[in-house]
Scaffold this motif. Sequence first.
Motif, mmCIF file in Angstrom:
data_model
loop_
_atom_site.group_PDB
_atom_site.id
_atom_site.type_symbol
_atom_site.label_atom_id
_atom_site.label_comp_id
_atom_site.label_asym_id
_atom_site.label_seq_id
_atom_site.Cartn_x
_atom_site.Cartn_y
_atom_site.Cartn_z
ATOM 1 N N SER A 83 9.422 3.077 -1.702
ATOM 2 C CA SER A 83 10.401 4.016 -2.271
ATOM 3 C C SER A 83 11.572 4.236 -1.330
ATOM 4 O O SER A 83 12.710 4.413 -1.762
ATOM 5 C CB SER A 83 9.738 5.359 -2.582
ATOM 6 O OG SER A 83 8.813 5.195 -3.626
ATOM 7 N N PRO B 256 0.817 -1.214 0.000
ATOM 8 C CA PRO B 256 0.000 0.000 0.000
ATOM 9 C C PRO B 256 0.854 1.269 0.000
ATOM 10 O O PRO B 256 2.044 1.220 0.289
ATOM 11 C CB PRO B 256 -0.814 -0.102 1.293
ATOM 12 C CG PRO B 256 -0.246 -1.218 2.082
ATOM 13 C CD PRO B 256 0.640 -2.030 1.206
ATOM 14 N N ASN B 257 0.217 2.396 -0.303
ATOM 15 C CA ASN B 257 0.890 3.694 -0.275
ATOM 16 C C ASN B 257 1.520 3.924 1.092
ATOM 17 O O ASN B 257 0.925 3.607 2.117
ATOM 18 C CB ASN B 257 -0.099 4.841 -0.517
ATOM 19 C CG ASN B 257 -0.634 4.838 -1.940
ATOM 20 O OD1 ASN B 257 -1.827 4.909 -2.164
ATOM 21 N ND2 ASN B 257 0.252 4.725 -2.901
ATOM 22 N N GLY B 258 2.706 4.455 1.080
ATOM 23 C CA GLY B 258 3.351 4.839 2.332
ATOM 24 C C GLY B 258 3.943 3.685 3.104
ATOM 25 O O GLY B 258 4.382 3.841 4.241
HETATM 26 N N1 LIG Z 1 12.163 12.461 3.089
HETATM 27 C C1 LIG Z 1 11.143 12.104 3.902
HETATM 28 N N2 LIG Z 1 10.830 12.851 4.970
HETATM 29 C C2 LIG Z 1 9.815 12.497 5.778
HETATM 30 N N3 LIG Z 1 9.066 11.431 5.598
HETATM 31 C C3 LIG Z 1 9.308 10.639 4.558
HETATM 32 C C4 LIG Z 1 10.361 10.941 3.636
HETATM 33 N N4 LIG Z 1 10.378 9.991 2.698
HETATM 34 C C5 LIG Z 1 9.381 9.144 3.006
HETATM 35 N N5 LIG Z 1 8.737 9.512 4.120
HETATM 36 C C6 LIG Z 1 7.612 8.817 4.764
HETATM 37 O O1 LIG Z 1 7.918 7.455 4.814
HETATM 38 C C7 LIG Z 1 6.789 6.659 4.550
HETATM 39 C C8 LIG Z 1 7.097 5.708 3.404
HETATM 40 O O2 LIG Z 1 7.233 6.462 2.222
HETATM 41 P P1 LIG Z 1 7.583 5.785 0.826
HETATM 42 O O3 LIG Z 1 7.720 6.866 -0.154
HETATM 43 O O4 LIG Z 1 8.738 4.894 1.015
HETATM 44 O O5 LIG Z 1 6.274 4.931 0.548
HETATM 45 P P2 LIG Z 1 5.864 4.104 -0.749
HETATM 46 O O6 LIG Z 1 5.597 2.751 -0.291
HETATM 47 O O7 LIG Z 1 6.836 4.274 -1.804
HETATM 48 O O8 LIG Z 1 4.495 4.812 -1.122
HETATM 49 P P3 LIG Z 1 3.832 5.038 -2.590
HETATM 50 O O9 LIG Z 1 3.169 3.761 -2.943
HETATM 51 O O10 LIG Z 1 2.823 6.106 -2.337
HETATM 52 O O11 LIG Z 1 4.894 5.443 -3.506
HETATM 53 C C9 LIG Z 1 5.670 7.618 4.249
HETATM 54 O O12 LIG Z 1 4.904 7.767 5.432
HETATM 55 C C10 LIG Z 1 6.354 8.893 3.914
HETATM 56 O O13 LIG Z 1 5.580 10.005 4.237
#
Ligand SMILES: Nc1ncnc2c1ncn2[C@@H]1O[C@H](COP(=O)(O)OP(=O)(O)OP(=O)(O)O)[C@@H](O)[C@H]1O
Lengths: 441, 252
Positions: free
Chosen positions: B41, B35-37
Amino acid sequence: MDSEKKDIREWYQTAFADFENTLNGGASLPFHAVRKKAIARFAELGFPSTRNEDWKYTNVAPLLKHQFQPVTEAPDIAAESLAPFLFKGLDADRLVFVNGVYSEALSSVSNLPDGIILDTLENAFTTHAETVTQALGKTVSYEDETFSALNTAFARTGVFLSVPAGVVLERPLYILHVSKTDGREFLAAPRNLFLFGDNSQARLVEGHYNLDGGTSFKNSVTEISVGAGALVEHIRIQDESKEAFHFATTQVEQATGSNYTSVAIDLGGTLVRNNLNVHLAEERCEAHLIGFYFGSGRQLIDNHTMIDHAVPNCESNELYKGILDDRAHGVFNGKVMVRPDAQKTNAFQQNQAILLSDDAHIDSKPQLEIFADDVKCSHGATVGELDDESLFYLRARGIGEQEAHAMLRLAFARDIFNYIKIDAVRERLEELVVERFNNKA
Amino acid sequence: MLSIKNLHVSVEDTEILKGVNLEVKPGEIHAIMGPNGSGKSTFANVLAGREEYEVTDGEVTYLGQDLLDMAPEERAREGVFLAFQYPVEIPGVSTSHFMKTALNAIREHRGEEQLDAMQFLKLAREKMQLIEMDEKFLHRSVNDGFSGGEKKRNEIFQMAVLEPKLAILDETDSGLDIDALRIVANGVNKLRSSDNAFIVVTHYQRLLNYIVPDYVHVLVDGRIVESGDKNLALRLEEQGYDWVKDNDAVTA
Ligand SMILES: Nc1ncnc2c1ncn2[C@@H]1O[C@H](COP(=O)(O)OP(=O)(O)OP(=O)(O)O)[C@@H](O)[C@H]1O
Ligand SMILES: [Mg+2]
């Protein structure tokens, strides 16, 4: 007034007496009377303090610690030593000055179109006495300002260029100043007069370089008259030694429908002050004032510009960008005057700086004085850092940190360099700034 | 090739990855869904060397070296490639200059000769054709004013030029239309060999129709909670993530 200032003022007055004795026949020409008035005026004006609004951010105290000697003769330098300053592939006429003194041996001028006068100012005092006497000092007065007074007093030579109406200079004119101090702290006061007739076209490249890293004081004044419908591009590259004091005043007068572009690149100097003043005296003029500077160490680079919209329907476009590292200090003061008559003025000003260190700083002062109501004026100033996201993107592709830095800095300056239409000059300059970035990345 | 053990990562004192384990062997394709977040990434960026992410525990070994000890450029030169979820726009740097500099840095590292402008252009044109991108993009500033889909294709173009050993694609399929999706997948499949590996982060089954994964992992709240084969992706597509959310972390 503190004693150092008084002493150094007397130093230049005494130096003037010696300088007069070296002029030989030059001292009997009418211009010499002007020099004398100028040194007297200089003695009254003295050097500015930071209480002077125009010098608020730039303290000239370091300049006053030196006793610079007016140049009378230049050292011999080998033609090969100019190689780094010649733009590979540039087909240009070239006038070379060593420590402010003209070098015929190093210069090369082709057959110019009929009617063009290109000579040293020194020669022009006699060969074109009437024109020179009439035009010289018409727009930059020794009365008003110390460094102009000092230039006028010690002005011995420079470039006199007169392009008749309708004539197009096919080849750029490259005015190359190199200095080699051999441990002797010298004062050079180049004085240039450029007269562009109606509908003429020309490209000027002015370069200021140093060969031995020594201390010098260059204090130049350039008066430019751009005739109706004329098109002039003026590129100025300042890459003096890190010990050099570089003061330059450029005054531009524009007639109806003329177009003047200045691109000023400042990389060298310990204390640099450029005054660039453009007077839009008649309608439908266009002026582009473009600048880039990179300062490191304890360099101070000060760009003061003034655009005077005196009449309606003119356009000015100003873009200055700087990168400052270490304890370097940048000053940008951009004055735009829109006089009551100057309706339908378009004036755009933008000033951007990137600070690479916590100790680097920029004083940025846009000064818009708008007395007409139907105008479009905008200005903006930004100060930032290199973008971390971009840096990571480049590095994530295998590009080393230092090279990535240099790429991003060059990218920041890209739109400035794009104003340089002469490919050979632009390409070499881009290389040069990358070299500078890499010495200090 | 890549061995990740108990990886914990924090951003600004918030723990985002909470003990990730993953083994990737040459020739394999791993899909990571979630899921998102959930931290996908973050995971991808940590492998590429992004400095804002602090590794608080765990280890990552890549081709026998401590990956976490290497600068981003060293990782790239050793064959790690991240296709960014959000490629960065860099006005003033042309795509061709960027890629030529990158490729030559990598070639230098490998002890190969530098490519001159002509040689690079020839190669770049071939790769552009492979992903059906117009050559004019070479002369434009990196990603500057590119559409979302153009940016994603540009990532695959870069991958094709640099020929990495381990490519991590972070949602390269998002924002692509059907044609672009096929083109991107072709780009990946062309590069695929028994020597290199892919980690493909995606939300959708549709990319996995073209790039068939050997393993599918589900990342939820900073942990891999389920691993399986390509059928896992189909099940996630049908049923969503709820059924796996409460699982304990697994070792993939
Ligand atoms: N540079 C940052 N500063 C603060 N919080 C961050 C940063 N990078 C990521 N996060 C937080 O870390 C968590 C994971 O983010 P990430 O981008 O890894 O998720 P994701 O699985 O890739 O999501 P998506 O599917 O939306 O791309 C999120 O809650 C995000 O807000
Ligand atoms: Mg993501």
